[in-house]
Design a protein around this motif. Sequence first.
Motif, short mmCIF file in Angstrom:
data_model
loop_
_atom_site.label_atom_id
_atom_site.label_comp_id
_atom_site.label_asym_id
_atom_site.label_seq_id
_atom_site.Cartn_x
_atom_site.Cartn_y
_atom_site.Cartn_z
N ASP A 100 28.34 61.81 43.27
CA ASP A 100 29.32 62.12 42.23
C ASP A 100 30.70 62.43 42.78
O ASP A 100 31.44 63.26 42.26
CB ASP A 100 28.85 63.29 41.36
CG ASP A 100 27.72 62.90 40.41
OD1 ASP A 100 27.61 61.70 40.11
OD2 ASP A 100 26.97 63.79 39.97
N GLY A 101 31.06 61.77 43.88
CA GLY A 101 32.38 61.96 44.47
C GLY A 101 32.49 63.13 45.42
O GLY A 101 33.57 63.37 45.98
N LYS A 102 31.41 63.84 45.64
CA LYS A 102 31.46 65.02 46.51
C LYS A 102 31.37 64.66 47.99
O LYS A 102 31.69 65.48 48.85
CB LYS A 102 30.32 65.97 46.15
CG LYS A 102 30.39 66.51 44.72
CD LYS A 102 29.17 67.34 44.39
CE LYS A 102 29.20 67.80 42.94
NZ LYS A 102 27.96 68.55 42.57
N HIS A 103 30.93 63.43 48.27
CA HIS A 103 30.88 62.99 49.68
C HIS A 103 32.25 62.50 50.12
O HIS A 103 32.91 63.11 50.93
CB HIS A 103 29.83 61.90 49.86
CG HIS A 103 29.76 61.38 51.25
ND1 HIS A 103 29.15 62.07 52.27
CD2 HIS A 103 30.23 60.23 51.81
CE1 HIS A 103 29.25 61.38 53.40
NE2 HIS A 103 29.90 60.25 53.14
N GLN A 104 32.70 61.40 49.56
CA GLN A 104 34.04 60.88 49.79
C GLN A 104 34.20 59.60 49.00
O GLN A 104 33.45 58.64 49.18
CB GLN A 104 34.31 60.62 51.28
CG GLN A 104 35.79 60.45 51.59
CD GLN A 104 36.05 60.30 53.08
OE1 GLN A 104 35.70 59.29 53.68
NE2 GLN A 104 36.67 61.30 53.68
N SER A 105 35.20 59.59 48.11
CA SER A 105 35.47 58.40 47.31
C SER A 105 36.98 58.22 47.19
O SER A 105 37.75 59.03 47.66
CB SER A 105 34.83 58.54 45.92
OG SER A 105 35.47 59.56 45.16
N GLY A 106 37.39 57.12 46.53
CA GLY A 106 38.82 56.88 46.35
C GLY A 106 39.17 55.41 46.38
O GLY A 106 38.50 54.59 45.75
N TRP A 107 40.20 55.06 47.14
CA TRP A 107 40.69 53.69 47.16
C TRP A 107 41.32 53.34 48.50
O TRP A 107 41.70 54.22 49.28
CB TRP A 107 41.72 53.47 46.05
CG TRP A 107 42.83 54.49 46.02
CD1 TRP A 107 42.88 55.64 45.26
CD2 TRP A 107 44.04 54.49 46.80
NE1 TRP A 107 44.04 56.33 45.51
CE2 TRP A 107 44.78 55.64 46.45
CE3 TRP A 107 44.58 53.62 47.74
CZ2 TRP A 107 46.03 55.95 47.01
CZ3 TRP A 107 45.82 53.92 48.30
CH2 TRP A 107 46.52 55.06 47.93
N VAL A 108 41.42 52.03 48.74
CA VAL A 108 42.09 51.48 49.92
C VAL A 108 43.02 50.38 49.45
O VAL A 108 42.63 49.52 48.66
CB VAL A 108 41.07 50.92 50.94
CG1 VAL A 108 41.79 50.41 52.18
CG2 VAL A 108 40.02 51.97 51.31
#
Length: 462
Positions: A100-108
């Motif tokens: 649920d985004g707690k590890h590492q998410s986002g964009w490149v």
Amino acid sequence: MKANNKRRYRKGVLTALLIVITCASPMRAQTIRTKIMTRIFWQDRDTDQLSYADITAADKWSIKRGWVDGFPKLDAEQQDLVQMKASDGVLMVGVRDHDDGKHQSGWVAIDTGVFEEPHGNHTHWKYTRKPSVKQKQLDTDQGNPAHLYVYDRQFYLANDRNNGFTKALPTAFMQTGRADVAKFYPGGGNHITLAAVNNTVAYSSWIDGGGPNAGRVDVVDLRQSQPKISYSFNLPTGVIHGATASSGKVFLAPADGVCWVAADTSLRQSADSVKVHHLSLGKDEESDKPMRTGAFENSRNWVLFSTGKADQSGLCLVNAALTEPKIVKVPIDVADGLKLTTPRAVLSLGNRYAFLFQDRTDSDSDVQEKLTIVELDPNRDRDYSDARVKISLPVGASKINGHYGHHAITFDAYGRYAIFTEPADGIINVMALQNMKIIARFRVGGAPTASSLWVLRNTFTN
């Protein structure tokens, strides 16, 4: 996808074919005199790295594969590459994790390395450098994005767990050190689909099927220095899983049919005054449930989508420019065990087509999958009401695993070639649209396939 399932499909799985740019004559490889250069991008699920290839044709077609310089090393057991899209020479890729985004998410954000050189009434494409990462945002605060859009040449990335979205300017990514490339806006929730109009207003949805947020759509003013939701309204049904904008209207895909509203670019409406219009797609004959769709494709002032199963399957078209839009349905013969994918439209040599795969609904099935090509405007009067199926062709198998494993298709900048995948066999095909014949096949390994809900194609057109 759970980690153990991902390991099962880890070996060599490729996902998300994207972007093709080319300029040449659509002739068979053995007679081509002009060198063709095409660049495509896809994701390698084995390493969660972004792969690309340059395709050329002189005496014969060939492919040269490479990797994007500076692409971050992701945790292959904890993270996934999701949707990606291109605008103004920049490719944006979403990253989602399994926590649920707690590890590492986002964009490149990636410089595609392609330069457009205008030549009066036409354009030449220059492949001046290797693709490379320009900027990235990967942390525990990005809300685990999934859907990514381009409206009016700007990126809109849905930050699901943050109940909002990020708006980003592609050209700003190319300016080293610029801090204001991306801005967060509240709006939408849980698993967001959204539409934006004139970089002025956004319609961001909630996927909830019940409760107070069922069918909820948040209307967001994109011009405010302090972003906020202007007002919200609800559709008759929830589970919204598709959105687009066309001709001053916003279209949404809930559990029942398609809904549309007039785009409120002046922000003068309210929850009480907004008028929701509903377009029924009928009912499923077996389940007696309303038919629906999941994603849209735009072609001129028409909104395209697929619906139904078996003998109720079809490509639906809506003329968004009409005061009261109606559904035009082109029936498509689909065998039991297959389902139409989201259409992809192209203008090719004066003709307009929609391409839809008939993919398996069960990965263990052996039913023959197909590629169906619909001629959208046979008499070229820009009215798609006379659209008709041109041909359905057998294709190699998909390799379905959740959202992954579907066939993918994209087109060159001039609409002369289609490039599509056969996931189970690890093959990328080049088709000449002049005669709908495959003129080159490349075995890249793994399972080249569509990312998440749709395949995103290039915006490097005149």
